[in-house]
Enzyme design. Structure first.
Site, short mmCIF file in Angstrom:
data_model
loop_
_atom_site.label_atom_id
_atom_site.label_comp_id
_atom_site.label_asym_id
_atom_site.label_seq_id
_atom_site.Cartn_x
_atom_site.Cartn_y
_atom_site.Cartn_z
N GLU A 23 0.96 -1.00 0.01
CA GLU A 23 -0.13 -0.01 -0.06
C GLU A 23 0.80 1.20 -0.01
OE1 GLU A 23 -3.03 0.53 2.83
OE2 GLU A 23 -3.91 -1.39 2.32
N HIS A 86 -5.31 0.13 -2.40
CA HIS A 86 -5.70 -1.13 -1.85
C HIS A 86 -5.23 -2.26 -3.16
CE1 HIS A 86 -9.28 -0.66 0.71
NE2 HIS A 86 -8.09 -0.41 1.49
ZN ZN Z 1 -7.61 0.62 3.20
#
Ligand code: ZN
Length: 144
Positions: A23, A86
């Site tokens: 991420e 994501h």
């Molecule tokens: Zn998240």
């Protein structure tokens, strides 16, 4: 509503492609308009301090956040939101995202990065009066 320039929008999406399969995270700076619209005027990439499971967790170093807030104020900018990616998951907030969101009135932008390519980007506004009743609601993103 979130208003963001094409340039800043591309920066936050490309950040997610660059850190894939981990991420990315960062801060959106700008101003609040009277009707509640947040206008992004700059984007700051942050390092992800989570090393335990960086593919589904993110965390911005609090010291980095304080520094960004101070530098923004010197330019007349406030923190108006946060973004993260994501990897290989939909651009929808998770229960962890809600639990870790504390800035009422700010937006939380999530980009889905599928196999290394940024796809959907959604923004959610954190509303409520505090930690007990806070929630994330869909909002429109105006890219100009
Ligand atoms: Zn998240």
């Amino acid at each position: 509503m979130l208003k963001i320039s094409r340039q800043d929008y591309d920066i936050l999406r490309q950040h997610g492609e660059k850190t894939y399969p981990h991420e990315c995270c960062g801060v959106l700076l700008g101003r609040f308009e009277d009707d509640g619209t947040r206008v992004v005027t700059s984007t700051a990439r942050c390092g992800n301090t989570r090393t335990d499971s960086a593919h589904n967790r993110y965390n911005i170093d609090p010291r980095e956040l304080v520094r960004l807030q101070r530098e923004g104020r010197e330019r007349g900018e406030d923190i108006v939101g946060f973004y993260h990616s994501h990897p290989d998951h939909p651009a929808q907030w998770s229960s962890t995202d809600l639990a870790e969101a504390h800035w009422i009135g700010c937006c939380y932008v999530i980009t889905s990065v599928e196999k290394g390519t940024a796809t959907v980007t959604n923004s959610f506004e954190l509303v409520g009066s505090g930690e007990d009743d806070k929630r994330l609601v869909d909002e429109s993103v105006d890219v100009a």
